[in-house]
Write an enzyme that holds these catalytic residues in place. Structure first.
Site, PDB file in Angstrom:
ATOM      1  N   CYS A 194      -6.421 122.573  19.487  1.00 47.31           N
ATOM      2  CA  CYS A 194      -5.019 122.365  19.900  1.00 47.31           C
ATOM      3  C   CYS A 194      -4.629 123.355  20.967  1.00 47.31           C
ATOM      4  CB  CYS A 194      -4.054 122.596  18.740  1.00 47.31           C
ATOM      5  SG  CYS A 194      -4.256 121.479  17.371  1.00 47.31           S
ATOM      6  N   HIS A 253      -2.381 113.965  15.028  1.00 48.60           N
ATOM      7  CA  HIS A 253      -3.028 113.735  16.330  1.00 48.60           C
ATOM      8  C   HIS A 253      -4.480 113.366  16.060  1.00 48.60           C
ATOM      9  CE1 HIS A 253      -0.073 116.765  18.342  1.00 48.60           C
ATOM     10  NE2 HIS A 253       0.277 115.543  18.678  1.00 48.60           N
ATOM     11  N   GLU A 255       1.201 112.206  23.612  1.00 44.49           N
ATOM     12  CA  GLU A 255       0.942 113.570  23.143  1.00 44.49           C
ATOM     13  C   GLU A 255      -0.210 114.215  23.907  1.00 44.49           C
ATOM     14  OE1 GLU A 255       2.594 115.137  20.132  1.00 44.49           O
ATOM     15  OE2 GLU A 255       4.108 113.640  20.570  1.00 44.49           O
TER      16      GLU A 255
HETATM   17  O1  SUG Z   1       3.243 119.306  17.545  1.00 40.94           O
HETATM   18  N1  SUG Z   1       3.317 122.208  15.581  1.00 40.94           N
HETATM   19  C1  SUG Z   1       2.640 121.407  16.586  1.00 40.94           C
HETATM   20  C2  SUG Z   1       1.147 121.501  16.428  1.00 40.94           C
HETATM   21  C3  SUG Z   1       0.426 120.843  17.562  1.00 40.94           C
HETATM   22  C4  SUG Z   1      -1.044 120.739  17.308  1.00 40.94           C
HETATM   23  N2  SUG Z   1      -1.700 120.159  18.409  1.00 40.94           N
HETATM   24  C5  SUG Z   1      -2.774 119.359  18.354  1.00 40.94           C
HETATM   25  N3  SUG Z   1      -3.178 118.824  17.231  1.00 40.94           N
HETATM   26  N4  SUG Z   1      -3.362 119.086  19.444  1.00 40.94           N
HETATM   27  C6  SUG Z   1       3.099 119.950  16.505  1.00 40.94           C
HETATM   28  O2  SUG Z   1       3.285 119.462  15.381  1.00 40.94           O
HETATM   29  C7  SUG Z   1       5.236 123.276  14.540  1.00 40.94           C
HETATM   30  C8  SUG Z   1       6.414 124.114  14.974  1.00 40.94           C
HETATM   31  C9  SUG Z   1       7.185 124.642  13.810  1.00 40.94           C
HETATM   32  O3  SUG Z   1       7.278 123.985  12.783  1.00 40.94           O
HETATM   33  O4  SUG Z   1       7.746 125.759  13.934  1.00 40.94           O
HETATM   34  C10 SUG Z   1       4.609 122.487  15.674  1.00 40.94           C
HETATM   35  O5  SUG Z   1       5.290 122.132  16.621  1.00 40.94           O
END
Ligand code: SUG
Length: 447
Positions: free
Chosen positions: A371, A252, A176
């Site tokens: 993020c 994460h 990730e």
């Molecule tokens: O991968 N949300 C992302 C959020 C990423 C956050 N990044 C870090 N913590 N670095 C994920 O879960 C949600 C999309 C939706 O439900 O429409 C989403 O992909």
């Protein structure tokens, strides 16, 4: 001989299809806002406002573009045929979740774009990039190809920059990116200690792992990154995330810990073996004094850390040497976190200032300030060798605000994702953007 270097933050510009589809099992915010109406224009402007504020404070700020969505090549690869219009109509009817997945603007969270190792840490003294394979979620697994193209377009000179293919796209090598990677150092240009955090050991069924939610990153992936980036073993720490924290919604590591310089700001429930992790970092930092800041569950319960995203703050060193925490507005609405931040400021260091940012559109999908950014440590020579059009200054900020206002909708529902006009709007916008950012043709529709 170390060269002075600075840390740049490259924020993902939120794409025109930003929406709430509930695609990320294990990410509490994504689950709770499923099918809510989104406001892509506001989302993009909130992100730009954060970038501008940090650039104005003197931090080096770059921009990474959104990806082309809905991603028609993915639908064609899955057997949908005919005109784009016909495909959108068919997939909307047959499989609306698939349509949401290929329409997600999730590339905005550039902490998941790649893992980056600065030249001070690598054996060949180049900056190494590996796009994250994001194998855990289908909507994110379609990102790394274009992410790789974008990174190569920005950091093109092979004398300074090394680009790797993403890891095999299976769960055992789930990666990730920078969201599970932190670098600790004295000054940015000094060799650092790279901390890789994984959720599970894939090839050992007996090893501890979360019971409810998926562990997206594996130890095997971290080990591969260490080899690819030519890092010295004595400068690397591999740590397992606490499985109970993953089951509480910490999908994460950057939702529960953030490092910068010699400081690691973390919650006591972040790691499976807290003391061993701290000892390993301390020992590998050699002459540098390690400064962990531990937040206890008594001060901030884990549930409050998850809902406020306190640890998804950006911990930044200002050119004048002071350290800043850029927190999401949700921290101020959470009493335990607000109290903790007051306490933190009263300590007199190392974190001396707190800035609050409104990124609610992104937060509703589980994406806080940290993020939204990818950190890249660069020497002066490396900065001179890269594409300069991606640096956010006043002129680029104004241009991007005008661009967003000209191309983005202010409301988007799940049903709108099938609108062929949206696809056209997205392509027009991105075609113009590649010109603004001097990227060349990085998108499939441009070929
Ligand atoms: O991968 N949300 C992302 C959020 C990423 C956050 N990044 C870090 N913590 N670095 C994920 O879960 C949600 C999309 C939706 O439900 O429409 C989403 O992909």
């Amino acid at each position: 001989m170390t060269q002075p270097a600075v840390e740049a933050n490259f924020d993902g510009l939120v794409g025109p299809t930003h929406n709430y589809a509930g695609l990320s099992w294990g990410n509490v915010a994504s689950q709770s806002n499923i099918r809510a109406e989104s406001n892509p224009r506001q989302a993009a402007l909130q992100g730009l406002a954060k970038m501008k504020a940090l650039a104005d404070r003197g931090f080096l700020q770059g921009v990474l573009p959104p990806h082309e969505r809905p991603h028609m090549p993915t639908l064609r690869a899955l057997g949908y045929q005919g005109s784009d219009q016909a495909i959108l109509a068919n997939v909307a009817k047959a499989d609306p979740v698939l349509l949401s997945a290929v329409a997600s603007a999730s590339a905005m969270w550039t902490a998941n774009a790649a893992t980056v190792s600065p030249s001070a840490d690598t054996a060949d003294h180049r900056v190494h990039f590996t796009p994250a394979n994001l194998a855990a979620k289908f909507h994110r697994a379609i990102e790394p190809v274009v992410t790789g193209r974008i990174l190569r377009a920005i950091f093109a000179d092979e004398a300074y920059f090394a680009h790797h293919h993403f890891l095999p796209q299976v769960g055992q090598f789930g990666d990730e990116g920078a969201a599970n990677h932190t670098r600790l150092c004295a000054r940015y240009g000094d060799p650092g200690v790279e901390l890789f955090v994984y959720g599970q050991v894939a090839f050992n069924d007996a090893a501890p792992r979360p019971q409810t939610y998926p562990a997206r990153q594996t130890r095997e992936a971290c080990e591969a990154l260490v080899r690819l980036h030519k890092l010295r073993d004595e400068r690397v720490v591999l740590a397992q995330q606490n499985p109970a924290a993953i089951d509480a919604g910490v999908f994460h590591n950057d939702v529960i810990a953030v490092g910068n310089g010699p400081v690691l700001f973390y919650h006591e429930q972040a790691f499976l073996e807290e003391t061993a992790v701290l000892d390993a970092i301390r020992q590998r930092l050699q002459g540098t004094e390690f400064q962990p800041i531990r937040v206890s569950s008594r001060e901030v319960p884990l549930a409050d850390a998850v809902s406020s995203y306190l640890f998804n703050s950006q911990l930044l060193t200002h050119p004048d040497g002071r350290m800043w925490l850029a927190v999401p507005g949700e921290c101020m609405a959470t009493p335990s976190v607000r109290d903790y931040l007051d306490h933190l400021r009263s300590l007199g260091g190392p974190i001396t200032g707190v800035d609050v940012f409104d990124v609610t559109q992104s937060m509703r999908n589980g994406g806080g300030p940290a993020c939204l950014r990818l950190r890249v440590v660069l020497t002066e020579e490396e900065r001179a060798a890269m594409n300069h059009a991606v640096w956010l200054d006043d002129a680029l900020y104004q241009r991007l605000v005008t661009w967003v206002e000209g191309h983005y909708r202010d409301r988007l529902s799940q049903a709108d994702l099938a609108d062929p006009m949206l696809l056209d709007e997205c392509r027009h916008a991105l075609d113009e953007l590649t010109g603004i950012l001097g990227l060349g043709m990085v998108y499939d529709f441009q070929h």
